[in-house]
Design an enzyme around this catalytic site. Structure first.
Site, short mmCIF file in Angstrom:
data_model
loop_
_atom_site.label_atom_id
_atom_site.label_comp_id
_atom_site.label_asym_id
_atom_site.label_seq_id
_atom_site.Cartn_x
_atom_site.Cartn_y
_atom_site.Cartn_z
N HIS A 148 0.85 -1.18 0.00
CA HIS A 148 0.00 0.00 0.00
C HIS A 148 0.88 1.23 0.00
O HIS A 148 2.04 1.19 0.43
CB HIS A 148 -0.91 0.01 1.23
CG HIS A 148 -1.99 -1.02 1.18
ND1 HIS A 148 -3.10 -0.91 0.37
CD2 HIS A 148 -2.14 -2.20 1.85
CE1 HIS A 148 -3.89 -1.96 0.53
NE2 HIS A 148 -3.32 -2.76 1.42
N CYS A 175 -0.69 2.62 -4.56
CA CYS A 175 -1.44 3.81 -4.92
C CYS A 175 -0.64 5.07 -4.61
O CYS A 175 0.27 5.08 -3.79
CB CYS A 175 -2.76 3.86 -4.17
SG CYS A 175 -4.00 2.72 -4.82
#
Length: 237
Positions: A82, A126
């Site tokens: 992440h 992301c």
């Protein structure tokens, strides 16, 4: 490149997080595809590590920066996790490490045996919460959205550039946007990266192939990948 192996390929894949809702077990598909590509097709010496905290990601990069790369032609580092604000990667216990901090371990002054050699980093994470509404999702698959998730935990992010020559940074998405993955297949970026390099690496250099990766990702989902490069030559894998 003519050394055998070509160099080290370090793969960091964070799948099991302390916060269980962040788990990303579908990344095992990406891990398997990347191992097959870099080990069998591209002749790199692959080392995979899973589920690292932020300081462990830094430690493993420091370890590889201290190795002797003098007999090799290149270095590859792939990070899947992440993301957080400022192009940072989240460790499995929630603390972060900056991509630039990891890359800096391989600058010429810190890793002289990789001086003048390509150092390639590919990041699946992301870089924001925004979703691109201007790209049209593929048609003909009613279940396309099933299991579609992102690797985002952040609100905004800045751009990062390599600070010395002979670096290439490939990112799953552009600053500020999410990067998608599917539960049964892995991430769109890593799927495209492995498929296109596998099919075309004997004919095209890396940056040409990354243009095709951009196109492939954008055709399949509302996402476009990005690259930053200070390479001074064409890299044929």
């Amino acid at each position: 490149m003519d050394s055998l192996p070509r160099g080290y390929c370090l793969i960091i894949n964070n799948m099991s997080f302390e916060d269980k809702k962040l788990n990303r077990h579908c990344a095992i598909h990406d891990e398997q595809n990347l191992r097959a590509l870099f080990e069998n097709d591209l002749h790199f010496q692959v080392h995979i590590v899973n589920d690292l905290q932020n300081f462990q990601m830094e430690d493993i990069c420091t370890e590889y920066s201290k190795k002797d790369h003098s007999k090799f032609d290149a270095f590859v580092c792939i990070v899947m996790s992440h993301g957080d604000t400022g192009d940072k990667i989240i460790g499995v216990k929630g603390r972060t490490i900056g991509i630039e901090q990891l890359m800096s371990k391989f600058k010429a002054k810190n890793c002289p045996s990789l001086a003048h050699k390509p150092k390639m980093f590919f990041i699946q994470a992301c870089r924001g919460l925004a979703q691109d509404k201007f790209l049209t999702q593929s048609k003909g698959d009613n279940d396309y959205d099933a299991g579609l998730t992102s690797d985002s935990t952040l609100a905004r992010c800045s751009s990062i550039l390599p600070q010395e020559s002979d670096f290439l940074l490939g990112y799953a998405t552009v600053p500020g946007y999410v990067a998608y993955k599917q539960s049964n297949y892995g991430s769109f970026y890593m799927q495209a990266l492995t498929d296109i390099i596998k099919r075309h690496h004997r004919r095209y250099h890396l940056e040409e192939m990354l243009v095709e990766v951009n196109n492939s990702v954008s055709e399949k989902c509302n996402q476009v990948s990005a690259k930053h490069s200070t390479l001074r030559g064409k890299v044929f894998l």
